[in-house]
Design a protein around this motif. Sequence first.
Motif, PDB file in Angstrom:
ATOM      1  N   ALA A 154      25.551  28.635  43.927  1.00 57.73           N
ATOM      2  CA  ALA A 154      25.158  27.300  44.387  1.00 57.73           C
ATOM      3  C   ALA A 154      24.795  27.306  45.869  1.00 57.73           C
ATOM      4  O   ALA A 154      24.374  26.292  46.408  1.00 57.73           O
ATOM      5  CB  ALA A 154      26.288  26.303  44.139  1.00 57.73           C
ATOM      6  N   LYS A 155      24.972  28.454  46.517  1.00 64.81           N
ATOM      7  CA  LYS A 155      24.704  28.630  47.960  1.00 64.81           C
ATOM      8  C   LYS A 155      25.495  27.602  48.782  1.00 64.81           C
ATOM      9  O   LYS A 155      24.938  26.831  49.560  1.00 64.81           O
ATOM     10  CB  LYS A 155      23.200  28.511  48.237  1.00 64.81           C
ATOM     11  N   PRO A 156      26.806  27.592  48.629  1.00 64.73           N
ATOM     12  CA  PRO A 156      27.605  26.554  49.286  1.00 64.73           C
ATOM     13  C   PRO A 156      27.780  26.786  50.782  1.00 64.73           C
ATOM     14  O   PRO A 156      27.748  27.923  51.259  1.00 64.73           O
ATOM     15  CB  PRO A 156      28.963  26.670  48.578  1.00 64.73           C
ATOM     16  N   GLN A 157      27.994  25.689  51.483  1.00 61.40           N
ATOM     17  CA  GLN A 157      28.429  25.762  52.878  1.00 61.40           C
ATOM     18  C   GLN A 157      29.947  25.663  52.959  1.00 61.40           C
ATOM     19  O   GLN A 157      30.543  26.034  53.961  1.00 61.40           O
ATOM     20  CB  GLN A 157      27.771  24.643  53.683  1.00 61.40           C
ATOM     21  N   LEU A 158      30.552  25.119  51.898  1.00 59.65           N
ATOM     22  CA  LEU A 158      32.004  25.069  51.777  1.00 59.65           C
ATOM     23  C   LEU A 158      32.372  25.532  50.372  1.00 59.65           C
ATOM     24  O   LEU A 158      31.948  24.935  49.378  1.00 59.65           O
ATOM     25  CB  LEU A 158      32.522  23.643  52.005  1.00 59.65           C
ATOM     26  N   LEU A 159      33.143  26.621  50.294  1.00 64.28           N
ATOM     27  CA  LEU A 159      33.583  27.171  49.016  1.00 64.28           C
ATOM     28  C   LEU A 159      35.030  26.764  48.771  1.00 64.28           C
ATOM     29  O   LEU A 159      35.910  27.051  49.588  1.00 64.28           O
ATOM     30  CB  LEU A 159      33.453  28.696  49.038  1.00 64.28           C
ATOM     31  N   LEU A 160      35.267  26.081  47.649  1.00 63.79           N
ATOM     32  CA  LEU A 160      36.613  25.685  47.252  1.00 63.79           C
ATOM     33  C   LEU A 160      37.110  26.695  46.225  1.00 63.79           C
ATOM     34  O   LEU A 160      36.540  26.824  45.142  1.00 63.79           O
ATOM     35  CB  LEU A 160      36.604  24.282  46.632  1.00 63.79           C
ATOM     36  N   LEU A 161      38.165  27.411  46.565  1.00 66.65           N
ATOM     37  CA  LEU A 161      38.727  28.430  45.674  1.00 66.65           C
ATOM     38  C   LEU A 161      40.091  27.971  45.191  1.00 66.65           C
ATOM     39  O   LEU A 161      41.012  27.796  45.994  1.00 66.65           O
ATOM     40  CB  LEU A 161      38.882  29.766  46.412  1.00 66.65           C
ATOM     41  N   ASP A 162      40.225  27.789  43.880  1.00 62.40           N
ATOM     42  CA  ASP A 162      41.466  27.288  43.311  1.00 62.40           C
ATOM     43  C   ASP A 162      42.178  28.392  42.534  1.00 62.40           C
ATOM     44  O   ASP A 162      41.723  28.800  41.461  1.00 62.40           O
ATOM     45  CB  ASP A 162      41.174  26.088  42.391  1.00 62.40           C
ATOM     46  N   GLU A 163      43.280  28.884  43.092  1.00 67.33           N
ATOM     47  CA  GLU A 163      44.135  29.892  42.458  1.00 67.33           C
ATOM     48  C   GLU A 163      43.349  31.131  41.990  1.00 67.33           C
ATOM     49  O   GLU A 163      43.402  31.512  40.816  1.00 67.33           O
ATOM     50  CB  GLU A 163      44.886  29.280  41.266  1.00 67.33           C
ATOM     51  N   PRO A 164      42.634  31.803  42.889  1.00 69.62           N
ATOM     52  CA  PRO A 164      41.845  32.963  42.457  1.00 69.62           C
ATOM     53  C   PRO A 164      42.681  34.135  41.956  1.00 69.62           C
ATOM     54  O   PRO A 164      42.157  34.997  41.246  1.00 69.62           O
ATOM     55  CB  PRO A 164      41.047  33.345  43.711  1.00 69.62           C
ATOM     56  N   SER A 165      43.977  34.181  42.304  1.00 72.95           N
ATOM     57  CA  SER A 165      44.791  35.333  41.884  1.00 72.95           C
ATOM     58  C   SER A 165      45.602  35.060  40.629  1.00 72.95           C
ATOM     59  O   SER A 165      46.291  35.955  40.131  1.00 72.95           O
ATOM     60  CB  SER A 165      45.759  35.732  43.011  1.00 72.95           C
ATOM     61  N   LEU A 166      45.505  33.860  40.080  1.00 76.29           N
ATOM     62  CA  LEU A 166      46.393  33.443  38.991  1.00 76.29           C
ATOM     63  C   LEU A 166      46.275  34.355  37.769  1.00 76.29           C
ATOM     64  O   LEU A 166      45.195  34.529  37.199  1.00 76.29           O
ATOM     65  CB  LEU A 166      46.065  32.000  38.585  1.00 76.29           C
ATOM     66  N   GLY A 167      47.397  34.962  37.377  1.00 73.58           N
ATOM     67  CA  GLY A 167      47.453  35.758  36.158  1.00 73.58           C
ATOM     68  C   GLY A 167      46.798  37.120  36.235  1.00 73.58           C
ATOM     69  O   GLY A 167      46.611  37.765  35.196  1.00 73.58           O
ATOM     70  N   LEU A 168      46.454  37.565  37.435  1.00 77.02           N
ATOM     71  CA  LEU A 168      45.744  38.842  37.560  1.00 77.02           C
ATOM     72  C   LEU A 168      46.673  39.964  38.020  1.00 77.02           C
ATOM     73  O   LEU A 168      47.673  39.725  38.702  1.00 77.02           O
ATOM     74  CB  LEU A 168      44.581  38.704  38.555  1.00 77.02           C
ATOM     75  N   ALA A 169      46.324  41.190  37.662  1.00 77.50           N
ATOM     76  CA  ALA A 169      47.082  42.361  38.090  1.00 77.50           C
ATOM     77  C   ALA A 169      46.956  42.535  39.603  1.00 77.50           C
ATOM     78  O   ALA A 169      45.935  42.173  40.192  1.00 77.50           O
ATOM     79  CB  ALA A 169      46.554  43.605  37.376  1.00 77.50           C
ATOM     80  N   PRO A 170      47.984  43.100  40.250  1.00 74.84           N
ATOM     81  CA  PRO A 170      47.976  43.233  41.720  1.00 74.84           C
ATOM     82  C   PRO A 170      46.736  43.925  42.284  1.00 74.84           C
ATOM     83  O   PRO A 170      46.225  43.525  43.333  1.00 74.84           O
ATOM     84  CB  PRO A 170      49.253  44.048  41.999  1.00 74.84           C
ATOM     85  N   LEU A 171      46.233  44.953  41.596  1.00 77.32           N
ATOM     86  CA  LEU A 171      45.055  45.666  42.094  1.00 77.32           C
ATOM     87  C   LEU A 171      43.835  44.754  42.121  1.00 77.32           C
ATOM     88  O   LEU A 171      43.055  44.748  43.088  1.00 77.32           O
ATOM     89  CB  LEU A 171      44.782  46.895  41.222  1.00 77.32           C
TER      90      LEU A 171
END
Length: 237
Positions: A154-171
């Motif tokens: 969307a070529k944002p000027q403001l990126l809203l990131l909601d829980e990007p790590s949720l449920g993912l392996a540490p690596l």
Amino acid sequence: MSSPILKVENLDVFYGSIHALKGISFEVNQGEVVSLIGANGAGKTTTLRAISGIVPSTGNLHFKGQDLKKVATFQRVGLGIAQSPEGRGVFPQMSVLENLEMGAYSRKDTAQIKSDLDMCFELFPRMKERISQMAGTLSGGEQQMLAISRALMAKPQLLLLDEPSLGLAPLIVAQIFDIVKKLNQEGMTILLVEQNARMALKISHRAYVLECGRVVMQDLAKNLLNNDDVRKSYLGT
């Protein structure tokens, strides 16, 4: 840092009789990574949804000086706000490429879309490998990469990131956060909601702590990392 690109004042949100956000105020400056941290139910995701217009709210929301309350939800992407939602929210019956093209639906600069696709493939090589695969068959980490890539299209000027790590392996979590840091270094302004407070604070400039729908603390991220109350409540130390 320059003047705020996003200014939130006295924001209230109700879900029926539940008062989810209770007059919160904060701002995000151009070029910053700002985190919202707090326990489950503190109001972090609701805050992002109010900014996107997904949930109704009262109070003041200004983006680049413009009153967001006068901008319809579907038009906020065109203004420069894009969200990678909690739970990824990919279109499962569409291919990776089709999901990415959906991210660019509001854009008029069609000639630039191809180079932005290439940029996403450079950030997330796995997306290029899976370009024709149905999004619903991707792993959790791949779906998260796709959700972020779709927001970037969307070529944002403001990126809203909601829980990007949720449920993912540490690596995979480490890879995602490295990319978030890289995006910011290249000029992207990011408002991050993240359960993994330690990781969030390590890549943020500033942060706000939410409890029960209220901002109870704000500071430079590096100071919050060393704050005894934050360490005990959110960092597990």
